[in-house]
Scaffold this motif. Structure first.
Motif, mmCIF file in Angstrom:
data_model
loop_
_atom_site.group_PDB
_atom_site.id
_atom_site.type_symbol
_atom_site.label_atom_id
_atom_site.label_comp_id
_atom_site.label_asym_id
_atom_site.label_seq_id
_atom_site.Cartn_x
_atom_site.Cartn_y
_atom_site.Cartn_z
ATOM 1 N N ASN A 31 61.667 36.915 -23.528
ATOM 2 C CA ASN A 31 61.536 35.969 -24.642
ATOM 3 C C ASN A 31 61.282 36.707 -25.955
ATOM 4 O O ASN A 31 61.766 36.291 -27.009
ATOM 5 N N PHE A 32 60.518 37.780 -25.889
ATOM 6 C CA PHE A 32 60.268 38.577 -27.097
ATOM 7 C C PHE A 32 61.567 39.220 -27.570
ATOM 8 O O PHE A 32 61.860 39.246 -28.775
ATOM 9 N N LEU A 65 56.362 39.608 -42.634
ATOM 10 C CA LEU A 65 57.808 39.687 -42.396
ATOM 11 C C LEU A 65 58.542 39.967 -43.703
ATOM 12 O O LEU A 65 59.414 40.841 -43.780
ATOM 13 N N ALA A 66 58.201 39.216 -44.745
ATOM 14 C CA ALA A 66 58.894 39.353 -46.027
ATOM 15 C C ALA A 66 58.726 40.746 -46.627
ATOM 16 O O ALA A 66 59.641 41.283 -47.253
ATOM 17 N N ASP A 166 52.632 40.385 -35.891
ATOM 18 C CA ASP A 166 52.780 41.779 -36.315
ATOM 19 C C ASP A 166 53.760 42.520 -35.409
ATOM 20 O O ASP A 166 54.546 43.347 -35.874
ATOM 21 N N ALA A 167 53.685 42.232 -34.109
ATOM 22 C CA ALA A 167 54.601 42.884 -33.165
ATOM 23 C C ALA A 167 56.048 42.551 -33.498
ATOM 24 O O ALA A 167 56.929 43.426 -33.465
ATOM 25 N N LEU A 168 56.303 41.297 -33.842
ATOM 26 C CA LEU A 168 57.656 40.890 -34.246
ATOM 27 C C LEU A 168 58.074 41.623 -35.522
ATOM 28 O O LEU A 168 59.180 42.166 -35.613
ATOM 29 N N LEU A 173 61.226 45.726 -38.296
ATOM 30 C CA LEU A 173 61.201 46.823 -39.271
ATOM 31 C C LEU A 173 61.900 48.053 -38.698
ATOM 32 O O LEU A 173 62.748 48.672 -39.357
ATOM 33 N N GLU A 174 61.549 48.404 -37.469
ATOM 34 C CA GLU A 174 62.141 49.591 -36.852
ATOM 35 C C GLU A 174 63.618 49.382 -36.558
ATOM 36 O O GLU A 174 64.425 50.306 -36.720
#
Length: 323
Positions: A31-32, A65-66, A166-168, A173-174
């Motif tokens: 799901n992630f 996110l932004a 934050d994990a998302l 980002l990576e």
């Protein structure tokens, strides 16, 4: 009344919230991955929504996110039912937060989100909730116990929500190859932005403000130039304007130790040759690094012909907010 044990309470809270974070790590699954794919391939914006404490966390997730390369903003679910739903388009992805997965204001707008065909990602503590079952990707953040001793105030659960957000954000980002310079463009007013975007040409002294004397100039006249320009040094140039060396406060101290004639000694005899120079397009942060590593307080900026076109010192970097 007995004195409350604040430290014991703090340690218990930290331990419970740490355990909550470990628990959600164990529940990361396909799901992630699906959520990341949806957000990475989103043609519009990631719209984050949530009510109450989940809404506060959602606001922070949207901001994170932004600022890390995923265009995003927060929509209050209550306001969405009164016009703000127009902010969401079929090109967007909706990220909804609700610990129970049954928050009325969020559940109310689900049919409308489905109708516009915007993919829905949810973060809840109930995999069988209305919100979870309506989602294309459900991220589970169930916790055994809130840090609140009454097990009522959202504490461990909101921490878990924030960590999942934050994990998302970092995974995306990576995946995007988001760089420090990209981050700086999102934070031009912060110290990081100044360090990564500000260049020497922006803060250097130029034109008549650059301390310069010609080769052969008597030391007394060079000292007057140093005093006038107030940078603690002067460049020494050849007849054609090329840099020959630099005379600094340190050179003056060494000259005094050697009882040099300050009136008549040519500047060439006491200047430092092979001095450190920089180009105008170098980052101001690199200027600071050069000064620190070489134990100097000023730099001369030269052009492609090695002619001085600017100068700056540690105070200029301090004033610009680089330090």
């Amino acid at each position: 009344m007995t004195q409350p044990d604040f430290l014991a309470s703090a340690r218990r809270t930290i331990q419970l919230e740490t355990e909550a974070v470990r628990d959600i790590e164990r529940h990361l699954d396909e799901n992630f991955l699906r959520a990341c794919d949806l957000m990475l391939n989103c043609k519009g914006r990631v719209i984050v929504t949530g009510m109450g404490k989940s809404g506060h966390i959602g606001n922070k997730i949207a901001a994170t996110l932004a600022s890390t390369g995923t265009p995003s903003f927060f929509v209050h679910p209550g306001e969405a039912s009164h016009g703000d739903l127009g902010m969401i388009t079929a090109q967007d992805v909706v990220l909804a937060l609700s610990n129970s997965g049954e928050t009325a204001e969020v559940v109310t707008i689900l049919p409308l989100i489905k109708r516009m065909n915007a993919p829905l990602i949810s973060i809840t503590a109930n995999s069988n909730s209305t919100l979870a079952l309506a989602s294309a990707a459900h991220l589970y953040i169930g916790v055994e116990q809130e840090a609140c001793p009454l097990n009522l105030a959202p504490t461990s659960s909101t921490t878990a929500q924030l960590v999942m957000g934050d994990a998302l954000a970092i995974a995306l980002l990576e995946a995007r190859g988001f760089s420090a310079e990209d981050f700086a463009f999102s934070h031009p007013g912060g110290s990081l932005g100044r360090r990564l975007l500000l260049k020497a040409e922006t803060i250097m002294h130029s034109g008549d403000d650059v301390p310069v004397v010609a080769s052969g100039t008597p030391l007394r006249e060079a000292l007057l130039e140093v005093t006038r320009k107030r940078l603690g040094m002067t460049a020494v140039v050849a007849e054609q304007g090329q840099l020959l060396g630099i005379f600094t406060d340190g050179d003056l101290r060494r000259a005094l130790d050697q009882n040099v004639d300050l009136q008549n000694t040519p500047i060439d005899e006491v200047m430092t040759t092979h001095c450190t120079t920089i180009k105008p397009d170098i980052l101001a942060a690199e200027c600071l690094q050069i000064m620190d590593s070489r134990k100097i307080n000023a730099l001369i900026v030269t052009d492609q012909n090695n002619c001085p076109i600017g100068a700056l010192n540690m105070h200029d970097l301090l004033k610009a907010g680089v330090i």
